[in-house]
Design a protein around this motif. Structure first.
Motif, short mmCIF file in Angstrom:
data_model
loop_
_atom_site.label_atom_id
_atom_site.label_comp_id
_atom_site.label_asym_id
_atom_site.label_seq_id
_atom_site.Cartn_x
_atom_site.Cartn_y
_atom_site.Cartn_z
N ILE A 27 31.97 47.60 -8.11
CA ILE A 27 32.18 48.79 -8.94
C ILE A 27 33.65 48.82 -9.34
O ILE A 27 34.54 48.73 -8.48
N ILE A 28 33.89 48.90 -10.64
CA ILE A 28 35.26 48.91 -11.16
C ILE A 28 35.95 50.23 -10.75
O ILE A 28 35.30 51.28 -10.72
N ASP A 29 37.24 50.15 -10.44
CA ASP A 29 38.01 51.35 -10.05
C ASP A 29 37.89 52.45 -11.10
O ASP A 29 37.70 52.16 -12.28
N ASN A 30 38.05 53.67 -10.67
CA ASN A 30 38.00 54.85 -11.54
C ASN A 30 36.63 55.12 -12.14
O ASN A 30 36.51 55.86 -13.12
N SER A 31 35.60 54.51 -11.58
CA SER A 31 34.25 54.79 -12.08
C SER A 31 33.81 56.16 -11.59
O SER A 31 34.37 56.71 -10.64
N ILE A 32 32.81 56.70 -12.26
CA ILE A 32 32.27 58.01 -11.88
C ILE A 32 30.86 57.80 -11.35
O ILE A 32 29.98 57.32 -12.06
N ILE A 33 30.67 58.13 -10.09
CA ILE A 33 29.36 57.89 -9.46
C ILE A 33 28.51 59.16 -9.53
O ILE A 33 28.93 60.22 -9.08
N CYS A 34 27.30 59.02 -10.09
CA CYS A 34 26.34 60.13 -10.08
C CYS A 34 25.29 59.82 -9.02
O CYS A 34 24.70 58.73 -9.05
N GLY A 87 21.91 50.61 -8.74
CA GLY A 87 22.89 51.31 -9.57
C GLY A 87 22.78 50.83 -11.00
O GLY A 87 22.55 49.64 -11.24
N VAL A 88 22.90 51.75 -11.96
CA VAL A 88 22.93 51.34 -13.37
C VAL A 88 24.10 52.06 -14.05
O VAL A 88 24.39 53.20 -13.73
N ASP A 89 24.78 51.34 -14.94
CA ASP A 89 25.83 52.03 -15.68
C ASP A 89 25.38 52.25 -17.12
O ASP A 89 24.30 51.79 -17.52
N ARG A 90 26.17 52.95 -17.88
CA ARG A 90 25.73 53.31 -19.24
C ARG A 90 25.87 52.13 -20.21
O ARG A 90 25.43 52.21 -21.34
N GLY A 114 32.40 52.74 -15.44
CA GLY A 114 32.20 53.99 -16.18
C GLY A 114 31.30 54.93 -15.40
O GLY A 114 31.39 55.03 -14.18
N VAL A 115 30.40 55.60 -16.11
CA VAL A 115 29.46 56.51 -15.45
C VAL A 115 28.34 55.67 -14.83
O VAL A 115 27.65 54.93 -15.53
N ILE A 116 28.21 55.75 -13.52
CA ILE A 116 27.22 54.93 -12.81
C ILE A 116 26.24 55.83 -12.05
O ILE A 116 26.65 56.68 -11.27
N GLU A 117 24.96 55.63 -12.30
CA GLU A 117 23.94 56.38 -11.55
C GLU A 117 23.47 55.52 -10.39
O GLU A 117 23.11 54.35 -10.60
N VAL A 118 23.49 56.06 -9.20
CA VAL A 118 23.01 55.30 -8.03
C VAL A 118 21.91 56.08 -7.31
O VAL A 118 21.93 57.31 -7.26
N HIS A 155 35.99 54.93 -1.16
CA HIS A 155 36.51 54.11 -2.26
C HIS A 155 37.29 54.91 -3.30
O HIS A 155 37.78 54.34 -4.28
N ASP A 156 37.34 56.24 -3.10
CA ASP A 156 38.11 57.08 -4.00
C ASP A 156 37.59 57.07 -5.44
O ASP A 156 38.37 57.12 -6.39
N TYR A 157 36.27 56.95 -5.60
CA TYR A 157 35.70 57.08 -6.94
C TYR A 157 35.54 58.57 -7.23
O TYR A 157 35.59 59.40 -6.33
N LYS A 158 35.30 58.88 -8.51
CA LYS A 158 34.94 60.28 -8.82
C LYS A 158 33.46 60.43 -8.49
O LYS A 158 32.68 59.49 -8.66
#
Ligand SMILES: [Zn+2]
Length: 323
Positions: free
Chosen positions: A217-224, A187-190, A142-146, A238-241
Motif C-alpha cells: 500500500i502506497i504511503d498516504n493512502s486512505i483506507i476504507c 483490497g481494491v483501489d479506485r 489512493g482510496v482503498i477499500e478493504v 502504518h499511519d494511513y488515513k
C-alpha cells in the motif's frame, strides 16, 4: 485419422514436400508470435538476465535460437518459461490457454487439446502459479477499500483427508466466522488494482493484514473498512488515513465499500463455476479471477515470467495455505 493416412499416401513427392513446408511454416509463425510477446521490451537472456551481446544462433525445431555472449548459453523464446520441458508443442499450450480464457472445465479443455485430464489440471495450476508471480508486484494506492470474505474449507482431491467429507452445499457445522472457514483478505483501489489471498482461518487479525498488505500500500493512502478492530490497529501502525464505514452507509459520497463488496460477489460467483475448488488451490483461482478483472492477458502474463518450477514440486503445497 485412417482417411487422412490414405490421403497422405496418395500424394505425389512434390505435394508431400509442399505439405511439409506448409506445416513447418505454421510452426515457425506460432513461435514468432511468442518471440515478439516474450521480448516485447527487447531481447534479454532468460538464463543470466543480460540484455546486451545477444546474437542470433540459427533455428532448431522451428525455434529461432539466440546465444548470450555473457553466459555463453543458448536460448529461445520458451527457455525458462512454463512451456519449457513440455513434450507438447506450444500450439497445444496456446489452445489450452484459449480454453482457460473461455473458462472451460478441465475435462472439456483436455478433450479440446487432446491431453489427459491430469495434464490439463497440472497445466491450469502451472499457468496460475506463474500468473501469481506476475501480479505479485501490484500495489494499491489512493482510496482503498478493504474487507475479508470467507470460504468453507475443502479437501477435494486430497488423499489425506483430515476430517470426514462435508457434502457440498451442506454448510459448515458452526455458523458465522469460525475456524472452519478460510478467510480471504482483499483490497481494491479506485484505479482498479486488486489484492486478495487466503490469510488465515476464522477472524482476521492485524498480523495477517500485515502479511497480506505489507509493502503493498502506497504511503498516504486512505483506507476504507468496516469497524473491525484489526483494521483500526493495522491503519494506526502504518499511519494511513482511515475512513470507517458503518454497514450500508456512505461517507462524504466517495468513501464506501461498494467496490470491495462487488469484488467479493464476483469472486464467489467465479469460484462457484468450478464446482468446489479445494482450499489447497484457492489462491490460484483468486489469481485467475483477479487477472481477469484487471484485464491482464494470460498468454502475455505467462511468457513474461521466468519459471523454473518442475513437476516434482507441483503438488507440494499446503492443504490450507494460511500466511
Ligand atoms: Zn546469459
Amino acid at each position: 485419422m485412417h482417411e487422412l493416412c490414405n490421403v497422405l499416401l496418395s500424394l505425389t513427392k512434390d505435394e508431400k514436400k509442399e505439405l511439409i513446408n506448409l506445416l513447418k511454416n505454421t510452426n515457425t509463425k506460432q513461435h514468432t508470435n511468442l518471440l515478439e510477446k516474450r521480448f516485447k521490451n527487447g531481447l534479454y537472456c532468460p538464463r543470466c538476465g543480460c540484455v546486451e551481446n545477444i546474437v542470433r544462433y540459427g533455428f532448431k525445431n522451428g525455434h529461432q535460437r539466440f546465444k548470450c555472449k555473457n553466459c555463453g548459453r543458448i536460448f529461445n523464446e520458451i527457455t525458462n518459461s512454463v512451456f519449457m520441458c513440455s513434450k507438447k508443442s506450444f500450439d497445444i499450450w496456446e489452445k489450452y490457454i484459449e480454453c482457460m480464457i473461455n473458462e472451460f472445465t478441465i475435462r472439456k479443455s483436455a478433450k479440446i487439446c487432446g491431453i489427459c485430464i491430469t495434464t490439463a489440471f497440472i497445466w491450469r495450476h502451472k499457468i496460475l502459479d506463474v500468473l501469481s508471480k506476475k501480479i505479485d508486484d501490484i500495489k494499491l494506492s489512493g482510496v482503498i477499500e478493504v474487507d475479508e470474505t470467507f470460504f468453507p474449507i475443502s479437501y477435494k482431491g486430497s488423499r489425506q483427508m483430515p476430517r470426514p467429507v462435508r457434502r457440498r452445499g451442506g454448510g459448515t457445522n458452526i455458523r458465522g466466522i469460525s475456524k472452519e472457514k478460510v478467510c480471504v483478505s482483499c483490497g481494491v483501489d479506485r484505479g482498479g488494482n486488486i489484492l486478495g489471498m487466503v490469510s488465515n482461518l476464522g477472524k482476521i487479525t492485524k498480523d495477517k493484514l500485515n502479511k497480506v498488505f505489507g509493502g503493498k500500500i502506497i504511503d498516504n493512502s486512505i483506507i476504507c473498512s468496516d469497524g473491525e478492530k484489526s483494521y483500526k490497529d493495522f491503519v494506526k501502525e502504518h499511519d494511513y488515513k482511515h475512513v470507517i464505514i458503518k454497514s450500508g452507509r456512505y461517507k462524504n459520497g466517495i468513501y464506501h465499500l461498494n467496490h470491495i463488496n462487488a469484488y467479493h460477489n464476483g469472486l464467489k460467483g467465479f469460484i462457484r463455476k468450478f464446482n468446489g475448488v479445494s482450499t489447497k488451490y484457492l489462491n490460484n483461482y483468486i489469481v485467475w479471477n483477479n487477472i481477469k478483472k484487471m484485464g491482464i492477458s494470460i498468454i502475455e502474463g505467462v511468457v513474461d515470467i521466468v519459471c523454473l518450477m518442475r513437476y516434482r514440486t507441483f503438488a507440494d503445497r499446503p492443504l490450507i495455505p494460511v500466511l
